[in-house]
Design an enzyme around this catalytic site. Sequence first.
Site, PDB file in Angstrom:
ATOM      1  N   HIS A   1      -4.138  26.256  54.922  1.00  0.00           N
ATOM      2  CA  HIS A   1      -3.544  27.564  55.195  1.00  0.00           C
ATOM      3  C   HIS A   1      -3.714  27.940  56.659  1.00  0.00           C
ATOM      4  O   HIS A   1      -4.592  28.722  57.014  1.00  0.00           O
ATOM      5  CB  HIS A   1      -4.171  28.620  54.284  1.00  0.00           C
ATOM      6  CG  HIS A   1      -3.993  28.296  52.830  1.00  0.00           C
ATOM      7  ND1 HIS A   1      -4.806  28.788  51.839  1.00  0.00           N
ATOM      8  CD2 HIS A   1      -3.089  27.513  52.198  1.00  0.00           C
ATOM      9  CE1 HIS A   1      -4.395  28.323  50.664  1.00  0.00           C
ATOM     10  NE2 HIS A   1      -3.366  27.543  50.860  1.00  0.00           N
ATOM     11  N   LEU A   2      -2.879  27.358  57.491  1.00  0.00           N
ATOM     12  CA  LEU A   2      -2.867  27.728  58.904  1.00  0.00           C
ATOM     13  C   LEU A   2      -1.814  28.807  59.102  1.00  0.00           C
ATOM     14  O   LEU A   2      -0.817  28.844  58.389  1.00  0.00           O
ATOM     15  CB  LEU A   2      -2.548  26.502  59.760  1.00  0.00           C
ATOM     16  CG  LEU A   2      -3.576  25.369  59.630  1.00  0.00           C
ATOM     17  CD1 LEU A   2      -2.996  24.201  58.878  1.00  0.00           C
ATOM     18  CD2 LEU A   2      -4.041  24.921  61.002  1.00  0.00           C
TER      19      LEU A   2
END
Lengths: 595, 231
Positions: free
Chosen positions: A523-524
């Site tokens: 989850h960037l």
Amino acid sequence: MSDEARRLKPVDVVVVGGGWAGSIMAKEMTEAGRTVVMLERGPDRSTAGEGAYPASIDELEGNFRYRLFQDLSKSTVTIRNNANQTALPYRRMAAFLPGEGVGGAGLHWSGVHFRMPPDDLRLRSRVIEKYGAKFIPEGMNLQDYGVTYEELEPFFDKAEKVFGTSGEAYKVNGQVVGQGNVFAPSRSDHFPLPPLKDVYTAHLFRKAATEVGFHPYSLPAANASQQYTNPYGAQMGPCNFCGYCSGYACYMYSKASPNVNILPVLRRHPLFELRANCHVLKVERDSTGTRATGVTYTDAEGKVVTQPAEMVILTAFQFHNVRLMLLSGIGKPYDPVRNEGVVGRNFVYQNVTTSVVWLDPKVETNQYIGAGGGGVAFDDFNSENFDHGPLGFVGGSPVWVNQAGVKAIAGAHAGGPPGTPRWGSAWKAGMIDTYRHSLRIDAHGANMAYRDVYLDLDPTWKDAYGQPLLRMTFDWKDNDIRMNRYVVDKIGDVAKAMGARNVHLTKREFGQPFDTRQYQTTHLGGGAVMGTDPQTSALNRYMQSWDVHNVFVIGANAFPQGTGYNPTGMVAALAYWAAHHIRTTYLASPGPLAG
Amino acid sequence: MGINGSGFISSRRRFMQGLAGIAACGTVSASGTGAAAPPRPYTPVFFNAAEWNFLIAACDRLIPADANGPGALALNVPRFIDQQMTTPYAQGAQWYMTGPFVQGPDHLGYQLPYPPRDLYRHGIAGMNAHATTRHAKPFAALAPGVQDDLLRAAEGGKLVFGDVPSAAFFDQLLANVMEGAFSDPIHGGNTGLGGWAMLGFPGARADFMDWVDRYGAHYPLGSVSITGETA
């Protein structure tokens, strides 16, 4: 390169990236009567192929040879902790696992499907209202999204119906209707499917969290709890808790993916064309630089071609979208020294730590049973649901048991309690004990944006096409470490209520830098964020480039700071939100949608 | 490597070819407990005799046979690793292997110019050279306790094999040993599903619709592999 490139027949819309955002945008644009070409740099993929049982149920190929993930040999990123270091290439998969191929990360994701908390959407305003502007630490670039929960609600609802999301509401149209998350905002409708059953560990967690006084709820899961047909006519089968969501294509057609929920319909549309193995090099612009004319890409045969288009929609993974903007000169690159420019600004990650609880040896936790989006969470320490005033940090973490199915190689690597060797007979005994009798609890936390945490182009390393790699400058900050440590302590309370035999609380440590070798989360976020001020956002609140109005950029790149929730639900809602405004306003009168 | 039809078939083919080999420079012996069938002779295709002897000895120390279940040798972990060396993975096909190669702090990750095959070549040669210098014998000929000491030294990064830090080699070896003991037998290890049975992992059964809410009940069905083998 574009001078030599072969020019193809113009189309209305080119969509760069075949994941969730690209599939949603392509579907919406074909519905609007536009010709769409979708360019995907990876191979074509389908659930019937990659998901076929039993060959798909292979942990070595799936989670350890990364068969559905990005081919790093062609393109990767470089990473450093601060601007004084030399960033080094991310050569092997570890900390995060971006996708590639048709379906993108949407083929191998887990299925946790959240709506963004209303407070997170206007976090800067909310923090200032509650605690005053001085509460925001020096260097933290706290921002609002520029769009409210009320505005997004119809699009969250639409996405859940397309995804076949399972869950239990708390409030529908202002009325309390169920045992859902008491902190969740009101919804216009129920989830399309009832929640998944609790696995045993989630059941134990729910009971213990309730005893402690927290407010557990069933995770919203894009893993179908029942047979389902979505509004496009795409069909899903009921999840059987096989434990192969994360990293796999779902052979049960239970986990929502672009490949199951949208592409089977889209592929048949006469206005739609998918081109796989096509790597986009650049968005082309006209002589004024304010209008895109199409994209140049390397096709499956390695030829460089230009696809003219009236509109370019970037829907690649978060950091690929940012890189394409930088490579194409769309928007002003961020300069951390002057704190000016917008492309690369506010790069964020997620602040996840996993604690382990060992139960009585007579209790078998059956960790191989699972669904990627299934589980039980509490939000008592997420978002602005608790008083940060005396705590002195911004942000929070949902806490959950999200048992997605622990398979054997992963179980072997997990080993025994801390202090146990990684091999030999002591490891064996500890590993078997952990596998059979433990459970894992995550603090899945937000990560705030900082002035000196950003993305730019690397000066040294290049991809297989001769273009500079994206460079990440990232490290954990004091604010996020203190937040994590505060929330993880609450896990200790829950473990105690479970009657734990042993607990290992994993907390972020001060002075311990971001470690690229350990899987943390894919989850960037951020890097090309949305907002209402062109000085601090690359995109307006309709996901439209401030500088090049016929370029829209859809993805978690738009998040101005991190959030405790998984991003896919928000990305899907933003895609439908942007598509709605393109369809109702932009197509009739192309130009800036905000100014 | 894909998991589509062709990838599956090629894995099968490699597996069958592996079984067809005749021992030439050492075999995996059955010293573990709980193996469903005696291991068959296997001729390594990648490792030479000295490397193979090291691999067998090291695997036996990393997962020894004991009261908790079979060891790496009964599970044919060396065979698994040898067969992996013929896959694109071993060539670093999906790793970013473009220079320059610059060493940095450990936490910025692997920065050596070596894919798994090369790590094994350098690492095993280094371990044997170190063992010979210190103890006048190659690793495989040493007493188990001495082998353990050497493995621990390698694990802790206390040895250097040219430009290969011993921890990088050890991590590669340990990762592959775990994979060989606990992956589907289609890849050449986990013989007789012994690794899965030891853990209580049902394998490719992958359907718990009627078991998900049977809280605390012991799951009654044994492990099953992709090809339908059961344990």
